[in-house]
Design a protein around this motif. Structure first.
Motif, PDB file in Angstrom:
ATOM      1  N   GLU A   1      11.225  41.947   3.014  1.00  0.00           N
ATOM      2  CA  GLU A   1      12.374  42.519   2.316  1.00  0.00           C
ATOM      3  C   GLU A   1      13.541  42.768   3.264  1.00  0.00           C
ATOM      4  O   GLU A   1      14.707  42.623   2.892  1.00  0.00           O
ATOM      5  CB  GLU A   1      11.990  43.811   1.558  1.00  0.00           C
ATOM      6  N   LYS A   2      13.240  43.092   4.526  1.00  0.00           N
ATOM      7  CA  LYS A   2      14.291  43.307   5.528  1.00  0.00           C
ATOM      8  C   LYS A   2      14.974  41.990   5.891  1.00  0.00           C
ATOM      9  O   LYS A   2      16.181  41.943   6.121  1.00  0.00           O
ATOM     10  CB  LYS A   2      13.726  43.973   6.789  1.00  0.00           C
ATOM     11  N   ILE A   3      14.203  40.907   5.920  1.00  0.00           N
ATOM     12  CA  ILE A   3      14.775  39.588   6.210  1.00  0.00           C
ATOM     13  C   ILE A   3      15.714  39.181   5.082  1.00  0.00           C
ATOM     14  O   ILE A   3      16.837  38.733   5.321  1.00  0.00           O
ATOM     15  CB  ILE A   3      13.651  38.534   6.403  1.00  0.00           C
TER      16      ILE A   3
ATOM     17  N   ARG B   1       8.212  42.508   7.565  1.00  0.00           N
ATOM     18  CA  ARG B   1       8.765  43.090   6.347  1.00  0.00           C
ATOM     19  C   ARG B   1       9.742  42.095   5.748  1.00  0.00           C
ATOM     20  O   ARG B   1      10.926  42.074   6.107  1.00  0.00           O
ATOM     21  CB  ARG B   1       9.418  44.425   6.670  1.00  0.00           C
TER      22      ARG B   1
ATOM     23  N   GLU C   1      17.225  41.131   2.988  1.00  0.00           N
ATOM     24  CA  GLU C   1      18.380  42.039   3.032  1.00  0.00           C
ATOM     25  C   GLU C   1      19.369  41.599   4.107  1.00  0.00           C
ATOM     26  O   GLU C   1      20.585  41.591   3.884  1.00  0.00           O
ATOM     27  CB  GLU C   1      17.880  43.457   3.313  1.00  0.00           C
ATOM     28  N   ALA C   2      18.858  41.179   5.266  1.00  0.00           N
ATOM     29  CA  ALA C   2      19.714  40.738   6.366  1.00  0.00           C
ATOM     30  C   ALA C   2      20.523  39.503   5.987  1.00  0.00           C
ATOM     31  O   ALA C   2      21.639  39.302   6.472  1.00  0.00           O
ATOM     32  CB  ALA C   2      18.878  40.450   7.613  1.00  0.00           C
ATOM     33  N   TYR C   3      19.971  38.673   5.104  1.00  0.00           N
ATOM     34  CA  TYR C   3      20.677  37.466   4.654  1.00  0.00           C
ATOM     35  C   TYR C   3      21.474  37.709   3.369  1.00  0.00           C
ATOM     36  O   TYR C   3      21.914  36.767   2.728  1.00  0.00           O
ATOM     37  CB  TYR C   3      19.693  36.310   4.472  1.00  0.00           C
ATOM     38  N   ASN C   4      21.627  38.972   3.003  1.00  0.00           N
ATOM     39  CA  ASN C   4      22.412  39.344   1.824  1.00  0.00           C
ATOM     40  C   ASN C   4      21.923  38.672   0.543  1.00  0.00           C
ATOM     41  O   ASN C   4      22.714  38.270  -0.307  1.00  0.00           O
ATOM     42  CB  ASN C   4      23.905  39.048   2.038  1.00  0.00           C
TER      43      ASN C   4
END
Length: 173
Positions: free
Chosen positions: A149-151, A147, A153-156
């Motif tokens: 998008e989760k990566i 996913r 998101e994790a990196y802001n």
């Protein structure tokens, strides 16, 4: 040398008594460095060729023995323009490309360490391009759990930039 990855000394010592029948074809007992013998399978074609040789050394000398390894060097170099060891390296590289298995490549030429084997395997830009293509094909068919998008998101990564990147990824497929 190109078919079995032998060193010039191993080839000079090769004798018809070293050719053996195994369950699926012919193999040869190779008398390697440090007095260590190993058995390697021969291709059907090479097995047929060595089985057709007269009994004795593959490269006999005129003095009841085999030729000196330097003679093998000169024969190969004069015939091909390449030193014999180049064919050993080519063998290792081709075997790795065919199998992708460095452990098999390590065993065939009789290397002690995997590090030595890695020094024999050469990659080209075409190999790397193929690897990238294979990775992309793998990722297209094995997407469960991935996913992006989760990566992001994790990196802001800001949502507007994330959307652009995700849209770009989807458009490439």
């Amino acid at each position: 040398m190109d078919e079995a990855g032998l060193r010039r000394t191993e080839l000079a010592r090769a004798h018809t008594r070293d050719v053996i029948d195994d369950l699926t074809g012919k193999s040869i007992v190779v008398h390697g460095k440090g007095g260590k013998d190993r058995v390697i399978p021969l291709s059907d074609q090479l097995g047929w060729i060595v089985s057709s040789l007269p009994e004795g050394y593959f490269f006999p000398s005129g003095h009841e023995g085999h030729v000196h390894p330097d003679t093998i060097y000169r024969i190969v170099k004069n015939a091909t323009g390449w030193p014999p060891h180049a064919f050993r390296r080519k063998f290792a590289t081709d075997l790795w490309r065919a199998t992708g298995d460095t452990m098999k490549v390590k065993e065939m030429p009789g290397h002690e360490s995997l590090q030595t084997t890695q020094n024999y395997i050469f990659t080209t830009m075409d190999d790397l391009r193929d690897a990238v293509d294979e990775l992309r094909a793998y990722r297209r068919t094995n997407t469960q759990g991935f996913r992006p998008e989760k990566i992001l998101e994790a990196y802001n990564v800001p949502p507007a930039i994330a959307k652009l990147l995700l849209d770009g990824l989807r458009n490439q497929e």
